[in-house]
Design a protein around this motif. Structure first.
Motif, PDB file in Angstrom:
ATOM      1  N   GLU A  46     -14.287   3.817  -0.842  1.00  0.00           N
ATOM      2  CA  GLU A  46     -15.527   3.324  -1.426  1.00  0.00           C
ATOM      3  C   GLU A  46     -15.176   2.107  -2.281  1.00  0.00           C
ATOM      4  N   PRO A  47     -16.054   1.122  -2.363  1.00  0.00           N
ATOM      5  CA  PRO A  47     -15.745  -0.052  -3.189  1.00  0.00           C
ATOM      6  C   PRO A  47     -15.589   0.337  -4.656  1.00  0.00           C
ATOM      7  N   GLY A  48     -14.725  -0.375  -5.353  1.00  0.00           N
ATOM      8  CA  GLY A  48     -14.521  -0.143  -6.778  1.00  0.00           C
ATOM      9  C   GLY A  48     -13.175   0.481  -7.074  1.00  0.00           C
ATOM     10  N   LYS A  49     -12.829   0.456  -8.353  1.00  0.00           N
ATOM     11  CA  LYS A  49     -11.517   0.952  -8.783  1.00  0.00           C
ATOM     12  C   LYS A  49     -11.317   2.429  -8.477  1.00  0.00           C
ATOM     13  N   GLN A  50     -12.341   3.251  -8.764  1.00  0.00           N
ATOM     14  CA  GLN A  50     -12.185   4.688  -8.550  1.00  0.00           C
ATOM     15  C   GLN A  50     -12.015   5.011  -7.067  1.00  0.00           C
ATOM     16  N   GLY A  51     -12.755   4.312  -6.224  1.00  0.00           N
ATOM     17  CA  GLY A  51     -12.617   4.532  -4.782  1.00  0.00           C
ATOM     18  C   GLY A  51     -11.239   4.117  -4.286  1.00  0.00           C
ATOM     19  N   PHE A  52     -10.750   2.983  -4.787  1.00  0.00           N
ATOM     20  CA  PHE A  52      -9.424   2.475  -4.418  1.00  0.00           C
ATOM     21  C   PHE A  52      -8.340   3.458  -4.855  1.00  0.00           C
ATOM     22  N   GLN A  53      -8.468   3.962  -6.082  1.00  0.00           N
ATOM     23  CA  GLN A  53      -7.485   4.916  -6.596  1.00  0.00           C
ATOM     24  C   GLN A  53      -7.521   6.219  -5.799  1.00  0.00           C
ATOM     25  N   ALA A  54      -8.716   6.735  -5.538  1.00  0.00           N
ATOM     26  CA  ALA A  54      -8.839   7.997  -4.805  1.00  0.00           C
ATOM     27  C   ALA A  54      -8.261   7.879  -3.395  1.00  0.00           C
ATOM     28  N   TRP A  55      -8.407   6.711  -2.783  1.00  0.00           N
ATOM     29  CA  TRP A  55      -7.908   6.462  -1.423  1.00  0.00           C
ATOM     30  C   TRP A  55      -6.382   6.495  -1.379  1.00  0.00           C
ATOM     31  N   LEU A  56      -5.749   5.923  -2.412  1.00  0.00           N
ATOM     32  CA  LEU A  56      -4.287   5.826  -2.428  1.00  0.00           C
ATOM     33  C   LEU A  56      -3.601   6.959  -3.183  1.00  0.00           C
ATOM     34  N   LYS A  57      -4.356   7.753  -3.922  1.00  0.00           N
ATOM     35  CA  LYS A  57      -3.809   8.709  -4.882  1.00  0.00           C
ATOM     36  C   LYS A  57      -2.839   9.721  -4.288  1.00  0.00           C
ATOM     37  N   ASP A  58      -3.106  10.233  -3.095  1.00  0.00           N
ATOM     38  CA  ASP A  58      -2.222  11.271  -2.541  1.00  0.00           C
ATOM     39  C   ASP A  58      -0.949  10.693  -1.921  1.00  0.00           C
ATOM     40  N   GLY A  59      -0.860   9.366  -1.799  1.00  0.00           N
ATOM     41  CA  GLY A  59       0.362   8.724  -1.317  1.00  0.00           C
ATOM     42  C   GLY A  59       0.486   8.639   0.194  1.00  0.00           C
ATOM     43  N   CYS A  60      -0.414   9.278   0.927  1.00  0.00           N
ATOM     44  CA  CYS A  60      -0.311   9.278   2.400  1.00  0.00           C
ATOM     45  C   CYS A  60      -0.589   7.896   2.989  1.00  0.00           C
ATOM     46  N   VAL A  61      -1.618   7.219   2.481  1.00  0.00           N
ATOM     47  CA  VAL A  61      -1.955   5.869   2.981  1.00  0.00           C
ATOM     48  C   VAL A  61      -0.795   4.914   2.694  1.00  0.00           C
ATOM     49  N   LEU A  62      -0.230   5.024   1.487  1.00  0.00           N
ATOM     50  CA  LEU A  62       0.898   4.160   1.119  1.00  0.00           C
ATOM     51  C   LEU A  62       2.104   4.424   2.018  1.00  0.00           C
ATOM     52  N   SER A  63       2.361   5.685   2.321  1.00  0.00           N
ATOM     53  CA  SER A  63       3.498   6.030   3.181  1.00  0.00           C
ATOM     54  C   SER A  63       3.292   5.510   4.599  1.00  0.00           C
ATOM     55  N   GLU A  64       2.052   5.621   5.093  1.00  0.00           N
ATOM     56  CA  GLU A  64       1.732   5.068   6.427  1.00  0.00           C
ATOM     57  C   GLU A  64       1.957   3.555   6.421  1.00  0.00           C
ATOM     58  N   LEU A  65       1.567   2.908   5.323  1.00  0.00           N
ATOM     59  CA  LEU A  65       1.719   1.453   5.208  1.00  0.00           C
ATOM     60  C   LEU A  65       3.183   1.045   5.265  1.00  0.00           C
ATOM     61  N   ILE A  66       4.010   1.672   4.461  1.00  0.00           N
ATOM     62  CA  ILE A  66       5.422   1.262   4.417  1.00  0.00           C
ATOM     63  C   ILE A  66       6.120   1.598   5.731  1.00  0.00           C
ATOM     64  N   GLY A 118      -4.488   6.642 -12.739  1.00  0.00           N
ATOM     65  CA  GLY A 118      -5.367   5.479 -12.820  1.00  0.00           C
ATOM     66  C   GLY A 118      -5.166   4.668 -14.086  1.00  0.00           C
ATOM     67  N   LYS A 119      -3.968   4.706 -14.653  1.00  0.00           N
ATOM     68  CA  LYS A 119      -3.698   4.002 -15.913  1.00  0.00           C
ATOM     69  C   LYS A 119      -3.639   2.490 -15.727  1.00  0.00           C
ATOM     70  N   ASP A 120      -3.045   2.024 -14.625  1.00  0.00           N
ATOM     71  CA  ASP A 120      -2.883   0.581 -14.427  1.00  0.00           C
ATOM     72  C   ASP A 120      -2.973   0.256 -12.939  1.00  0.00           C
ATOM     73  N   LEU A 121      -4.194   0.183 -12.444  1.00  0.00           N
ATOM     74  CA  LEU A 121      -4.380  -0.099 -11.017  1.00  0.00           C
ATOM     75  C   LEU A 121      -4.071  -1.561 -10.689  1.00  0.00           C
ATOM     76  N   ALA A 122      -4.052  -2.437 -11.699  1.00  0.00           N
ATOM     77  CA  ALA A 122      -3.654  -3.829 -11.468  1.00  0.00           C
ATOM     78  C   ALA A 122      -2.179  -3.880 -11.083  1.00  0.00           C
ATOM     79  N   ALA A 123      -1.359  -2.990 -11.653  1.00  0.00           N
ATOM     80  CA  ALA A 123       0.059  -2.930 -11.285  1.00  0.00           C
ATOM     81  C   ALA A 123       0.214  -2.466  -9.843  1.00  0.00           C
ATOM     82  N   VAL A 124      -0.647  -1.563  -9.410  1.00  0.00           N
ATOM     83  CA  VAL A 124      -0.632  -1.113  -8.011  1.00  0.00           C
ATOM     84  C   VAL A 124      -0.968  -2.291  -7.099  1.00  0.00           C
ATOM     85  N   GLN A 125      -1.968  -3.080  -7.498  1.00  0.00           N
ATOM     86  CA  GLN A 125      -2.325  -4.263  -6.713  1.00  0.00           C
ATOM     87  C   GLN A 125      -1.162  -5.249  -6.640  1.00  0.00           C
TER      88      GLN A 125
END
Length: 197
Positions: A46-66, A118-125
């Motif tokens: 979903e658009p927005g910070k909370q949606g972005f965080q919820a999408w990446l939070k479990d680490g599965c999307v990030l693992s697929e990416l790498i 969700g402390k620093d999502l800019a660092a995630v970006q």
């Protein structure tokens, strides 16, 4: 987010400053890149910070990416979604270790809690942007996206000069040192001379 109450005073000011660094336009670019890179299986948040965080939070999307950026053996062997917090954080840390192996510098990395709480999502970006820049720079054929989305990192361009060229260079006066060609004090006046009585 974690079970944490609202912050006040200086803590609130610091958190507001951190939150102001989050870039919604960069979020759109990152979501588009991750969706293309990992195919449609990861979906879109979903658009927005909370949606972005919820999408990446479990680490599965990030693992697929790498994993999609490595041509041979995949660095994250086991990708599975789990409702347990420590499993999700472990999945995120596996991504961070794999990103470091890929070449992302430690200074560009986010901490696991930056994403999970969700402390620093800019660092995630910043981490994902650095990963994208590295993928564009390496040009191994694994990057799937617009190359203009990320900066291409500078490559080493080593030069070898002969001894003659080095000796000739010692006789050249660089323009940073200045030049006195055609300079004289003729015609210089600084007003009236000092009157001594």
């Amino acid at each position: 987010m974690a079970n944490k109450g609202p912050s006040y005073g200086l803590s609130r000011q610091v958190q507001d400053k951190i939150d102001s660094k989050y870039d919604p336009e960069l979020e759109q670019i990152l979501v588009e890149w991750i969706s293309r890179q990992c195919s449609s299986g990861v979906g879109k948040p979903e658009p927005g910070k909370q949606g972005f965080q919820a999408w990446l939070k479990d680490g599965c999307v990030l693992s697929e990416l790498i994993n999609s950026l490595f041509a041979g053996e995949k660095p994250v062997k086991k990708i599975q979604s789990s409702p347990m917090a420590f499993k999700q954080m472990e999945q995120i840390s596996q991504f961070l270790n794999a990103a470091e192996k890929y070449g992302v510098t430690k200074t560009d990395m986010f901490q696991t809690v930056d994403l999970w709480e969700g402390k620093d999502l800019a660092a995630v970006q910043r981490t994902l942007s650095a990963l994208g820049s590295l993928a564009v720079t390496k040009d191994e054929g694994t990057y799937k996206g617009d190359p203009n989305w990320f900066f291409k990192k500078a490559q080493e361009n080593k030069r070898d000069f002969s001894d003659e060229q080095m000796k000739a260079g010692k006789n050249v006066i660089g323009l940073q040192m200045g030049s006195n060609k055609g300079a004289s004090q003729e015609g210089m006046s600084y007003g009236r001379p000092r009157q001594i009585l």
